[in-house]
Enzyme design. Structure first.
Site, mmCIF file in Angstrom:
data_model
loop_
_atom_site.group_PDB
_atom_site.id
_atom_site.type_symbol
_atom_site.label_atom_id
_atom_site.label_comp_id
_atom_site.label_asym_id
_atom_site.label_seq_id
_atom_site.Cartn_x
_atom_site.Cartn_y
_atom_site.Cartn_z
ATOM 1 N N THR A 121 1.486 -2.515 1.832
ATOM 2 C CA THR A 121 0.298 -2.547 0.983
ATOM 3 C C THR A 121 0.128 -3.966 0.454
ATOM 4 O OG1 THR A 121 0.592 -0.239 0.358
ATOM 5 C CG2 THR A 121 -0.781 -1.598 -1.082
ATOM 6 N N GLU A 158 -0.964 2.188 5.156
ATOM 7 C CA GLU A 158 -0.392 3.540 5.227
ATOM 8 C C GLU A 158 -0.962 4.403 4.111
ATOM 9 O OE1 GLU A 158 1.740 4.750 2.776
ATOM 10 O OE2 GLU A 158 1.963 2.906 1.611
ATOM 11 N N LYS A 161 2.495 10.108 1.420
ATOM 12 C CA LYS A 161 3.006 10.586 0.139
ATOM 13 C C LYS A 161 4.516 10.721 0.241
ATOM 14 C CE LYS A 161 0.581 14.381 0.124
ATOM 15 N NZ LYS A 161 -0.221 14.233 1.352
ATOM 16 N N PHE A 263 -4.786 16.031 -7.517
ATOM 17 C CA PHE A 263 -4.470 15.013 -8.518
ATOM 18 C C PHE A 263 -5.196 15.264 -9.840
ATOM 19 C CE2 PHE A 263 -3.083 13.148 -4.628
ATOM 20 C CZ PHE A 263 -1.988 12.358 -4.978
ATOM 21 N N CYS A 274 3.893 3.130 -5.600
ATOM 22 C CA CYS A 274 2.523 2.791 -5.194
ATOM 23 C C CYS A 274 1.551 2.658 -6.363
ATOM 24 C CB CYS A 274 2.003 3.842 -4.220
ATOM 25 S SG CYS A 274 2.861 3.856 -2.625
ATOM 26 N N LYS A 277 2.099 -0.185 -9.149
ATOM 27 C CA LYS A 277 2.050 -1.508 -8.526
ATOM 28 C C LYS A 277 0.652 -1.833 -8.004
ATOM 29 C CE LYS A 277 3.989 -1.769 -4.451
ATOM 30 N NZ LYS A 277 2.875 -2.057 -3.513
ATOM 31 N N ARG A 342 11.501 4.503 -9.146
ATOM 32 C CA ARG A 342 10.648 3.404 -9.571
ATOM 33 C C ARG A 342 9.540 3.893 -10.498
ATOM 34 N NH1 ARG A 342 9.830 0.769 -3.660
ATOM 35 N NH2 ARG A 342 9.995 2.991 -3.135
#
Length: 471
Positions: A121, A158, A161, A263, A274, A277, A342
């Site tokens: 990413t 990409e 999940k 979500f 993800c 960041k 993370r």
């Protein structure tokens, strides 16, 4: 086709294994010998359901190999996937040092036409920087502009999940490919079309676009999902104040096909590799372009505040001083089916409980080892606090001697516990649920003092008595 994957983290390892599964000859390259040793000895350095089985099958079929040999990796693949980490820099921007070093390594040793694929990413404009890095190395070799050493940089973000990455790769809802319109770019597009052909046999899933749009698409997708999560957390916090049930609200708005259910779950905030960041990086990209993304700035602020929601509920109920309290914590990873710690909400929660003097007994089905590592780092200057943190072998072990249970991650194993046993073991029949796994009325009937997020409080049938003597 011969494929090289540079980087054996979540994205690289899943990409390499799945491409080998559909028949490609894959060379997985990493500069970390520890990771390569684990893989060559039959292990997997990350927890991802189904991944180890795919690697075992493709290794036995001689379609995948793992090595630290950079020159061999570059020589192997006609297509070179760059799938290294892009951690956030101090200013929130994506750190591209590993991406650019991978590009330089390709330029230093490549021989023949290469398609260089940015799978990591990366912010808009990265393909241009990758191209410049390769060209610089070719120039050093006296090969700049050589047709024999031509290449094209493609963006192929990409959309995996964690916890469902193998299935996401093998059954993609879309494949985004960004390429140039020059001769090399068109040649690269044809090679990528051949690469992904097995996924397009029933219907075309590939979306072709320019490179910058492809780079932007990944960030925009994650930013939208993060926005939905923070929006629902804002609504849940308001629901707490006005007496509404956020679960009923979720069903009410999710039934609208323009909105949908994905979500829209309230909780203790998002984490992982993800969303935090990528939201920060997109905000930084906008700032560098002289533009402010007010919505995303609010999304980040809401999420940061939401990670303290459980602590606020705990201290509102038990007081600011938790020095005589012990908490059982269920769930450490940022989400189920992964060991990824993370930006996990559990890190903020546990740090705050320890700072307030509490003892913590914590359990996670797969993230214990990773949790030990990250908390040793997080609390390296707080030896006394670290000593009050215990990791247990089972979820029931956490309850021994605990005043209350705190649920942080929605693992399936936590959804239907033995509430009778739980109530009998806890000093207080008290649950703080950061994922709304249980029904307030059912908990009240069992005599459990249950606090969730954005759901009306139900008075327990038997008001709990605090044996510590606290109010």
């Amino acid at each position: 086709m011969k494929i090289t994957i540079i980087g054996t983290g979540y994205v690289g390892l899943v990409t390499g294994a799945c491409l080998a599964e559909i028949g490609h000859d894959v060379f997985c390259l990493d500069v970390d010998p520890r990771k390569i040793d684990i893989l060559n000895n039959g292990g997997v350095p990350i927890h991802e359901p189904g991944l180890q089985e795919v690697i075992a099958r493709t290794r036995s079929a001689h379609r995948i190999r793992f090595s630290t040999d950079i020159a061999a990796g570059v020589a192997h693949g006609d297509v070179q996937f760059i799938a290294v980490g892009t951690p956030p820099d101090e200013d929130g921007s994506a750190d591209l040092q590993y991406v650019l070093e991978a590009a330089r390594n390709i330029g230093r040793t490549m021989d023949g036409f290469k398609v260089i694929v940015d799978k990591s990413t990366v912010p808009v404009g990265t393909a241009q920087r990758v191209r410049a890095a390769v060209e610089e190395e070719l120039a050093k070799r006296g090969l700049a502009g050589s047709d024999e050493h031509g290449f094209s940089v493609v963006s192929n973000p990409e959309f995996l999940k964690e916890g469902a990455a193998v299935d996401d790769f093998m059954r993609p809802d879309r494949i985004v490919l960004g390429s140039d319109e020059d001769e090399a770019g068109l040649r690269a597009r044809e090679l990528m079309k051949r690469l992904y052909a097995p996924f397009n046999r029933n219907h075309e899933r590939t979306l072709y676009m320019d490179v910058r749009s492809a780079e932007f698409t990944k960030y925009a997708a994650n930013a939208m999902l993060a926005t939905r999560i923070s929006f629902m957390n804002e609504m849940a916090n308001l629901a707490d104040r006005v007496g509404a049930d956020i679960e009923a609200v979720r069903r009410g708005i999710g039934s609208d096909p323009r909105i949908g259910y994905h979500f829209l779950y309230a909780g203790a905030g998002y984490g992982g590799s993800c969303f935090p960041k990528d939201v920060q990086a997109l905000i930084r990209t906008a700032s560098e372009s002289g533009h402010n993304l007010r919505i995303l700035e609010a999304v980040e602020e809401v999420n940061d505040r939401q990670k303290d929601v459980l602590v606020r509920k705990i201290t509102a109920h038990l007081g600011e001083d938790l020095g005589e309290r012990t908490f059982a914590v269920w769930g450490l990873a940022f989400k189920p089916n992964t060991d990824d710690m993370r930006e996990a909400p559990s890190r903020r929660l546990i740090a705050e409980l320890l700072r307030r003097g509490a003892k913590v007994r914590a359990y996670d089905p797969v993230a214990i080892d990773e949790a030990r590592r990250v908390f040793a780092i997080d609390l390296h200057d707080e030896a006394e606090q670290l000593a009050r943190l215990t990791f247990t072998k089972t979820q029931n072990d956490t309850l021994n001697g605990a005043d209350a249970l705190v649920v942080v991650t929605e693992w399936k194993a936590f959804k239907s516990p033995d509430f009778v046993h739980l109530k009998s073991v806890l000093k207080l029949p008290l649950i703080f649920d950061g994922r709304n796994l249980y029904e307030p009325e059912a908990m009240a009937e069992l005599g459990i003092d249950y606090h969730s997020i954005g759901r009306p409080y139900a008075q327990p049938s038997q008001p709990p008595v605090d044996p510590s003597g606290h109010a």
